[in-house]
Scaffold this active site. Structure first.
Site, PDB file in Angstrom:
ATOM      1  N   ASP A 142      32.681  34.144  48.729  1.00 52.67           N
ATOM      2  CA  ASP A 142      33.503  33.391  49.669  1.00 52.67           C
ATOM      3  C   ASP A 142      34.957  33.374  49.197  1.00 52.67           C
ATOM      4  OD1 ASP A 142      33.821  31.269  51.872  1.00 52.67           O
ATOM      5  OD2 ASP A 142      34.573  30.243  50.085  1.00 52.67           O
ATOM      6  N   GLY A 143      35.875  33.697  50.092  1.00 50.98           N
ATOM      7  CA  GLY A 143      37.277  33.797  49.718  1.00 50.98           C
ATOM      8  C   GLY A 143      37.902  32.472  49.344  1.00 50.98           C
ATOM      9  N   ASP A 168      42.760  35.608  55.776  1.00 59.16           N
ATOM     10  CA  ASP A 168      42.567  36.159  57.124  1.00 59.16           C
ATOM     11  C   ASP A 168      41.130  35.891  57.579  1.00 59.16           C
ATOM     12  OD1 ASP A 168      42.766  37.599  59.463  1.00 59.16           O
ATOM     13  OD2 ASP A 168      42.520  39.545  58.493  1.00 59.16           O
TER      14      ASP A 168
END
Length: 285
Positions: A142-143, A168
């Protein structure tokens, strides 16, 4: 998570995002100190616009397709088109570079890049696409969690004093995504206040974003800039009429360069009454 960027690669949202990302990279690399870039929702990093996914939507035709045909003379747009052409020379005439590819080709040998992707198949392809690049670390995670784990960035005992964080997300639940993104930005600025942060967001009805603007203006950054491109009138809740970038700690004079580029993009990509918007929510001191 069902979102796949392959359906939307090269559309008008990619165009504004990638024009700005390259402009920021060029500004940051003007100084010799090494940089760190984090791409939190990287996708696979490289796309084929003749794939079934891209052909199904046809969005690239009204984005990069139209821009290549018209090729506005603006220097930021020309820089972007040169990168797209370089990608096609390397990967084929219908290739399109995602943000990890653009970062890898805009940054230098001593810079470092971390690219995160949660979808297992996309993450595997991302890793394969950049297997030969020692600067690129691919994280199947997960970013937002990666922003906590990887900031402030380090290389051994050395710290990176400058760099870029690109966020993004897919906005599968738009309002909730704004909450998550703004919270992550606030925490990240506490960890790495000197970084430049870019959050991409979709625009359906612009008036619905007023709360987002107010909250973004309170983030603990030195400056808060909004850059937006609408390719059609802002009167349909069913379409993505445009998109924007929230840019925190923008490089010096980025706004002066982005304004003419946004105007040229609106003229080249707009359908009916296109608009562009550039505003400091908090101007640099």
């Amino acid at each position: 998570m069902n979102y796949r960027h392959a359906f939307h690669a090269g559309n008008h949202a990619d165009v504004i995002k990638h024009v700005a990302v390259l402009a920021i990279c060029d500004a940051l690399t003007a100084k010799p100190a090494p940089l760190f870039a984090l791409d939190t929702h990287a996708g696979r990093g490289l796309y084929a616009l003749d794939s079934n996914s891209a052909q199904r939507t046809g969005e690239a035709e009204d984005g990069i397709g139209r821009l290549l045909a018209e090729a506005p003379a603006n220097p930021l747009i020309q820089r972007y088109l040169q990168a797209v052409r370089a990608c096609r020379q390397e990967h084929g005439r219908m290739a399109y570079p995602g943000s990890p590819w653009l970062l890898a080709h805009a940054l230098r040998a001593d810079d470092r890049i971390a690219a995160c992707e949660l979808h297992p198949e996309e993450a595997a392809q991302l890793k394969a696409n950049f297997a030969g690049d020692a600067r690129m670390a691919v994280h199947a995670r997960d970013g937002y969690a990666a922003m906590k784990a990887l900031l402030p960035p380090r290389l051994g005992e050395a710290k990176f004093g400058r760099g870029l964080v690109l966020i993004d997300p897919p906005y599968e639940a738009q309002l909730e995504e704004f909450d998550t993104a703004l919270s992550a930005l606030r925490e990240a600025l506490g960890r790495w206040p000197q970084g430049c942060y870019v959050l991409w967001y979709p625009i359906k009805l612009r008036r619905s974003l007023q709360s987002f603007y107010r909250r973004a203006a309170t983030l603990p950054a030195k400056s808060v800039l909004v850059a937006e491109l609408l390719v059609r009138p802002d009167d349909s809740p069913l379409l993505m009429n445009g998109s924007g970038l929230l840019i925190l700690n923008a490089p010096f004079q980025l706004d002066e360069k982005l304004g003419p580029a946004l105007r040229a993009l609106a003229e080249a990509l707009g359908e009916r009454k296109p608009q562009w918007h550039l505003e400091w929510l908090r101007a640099p001191a």
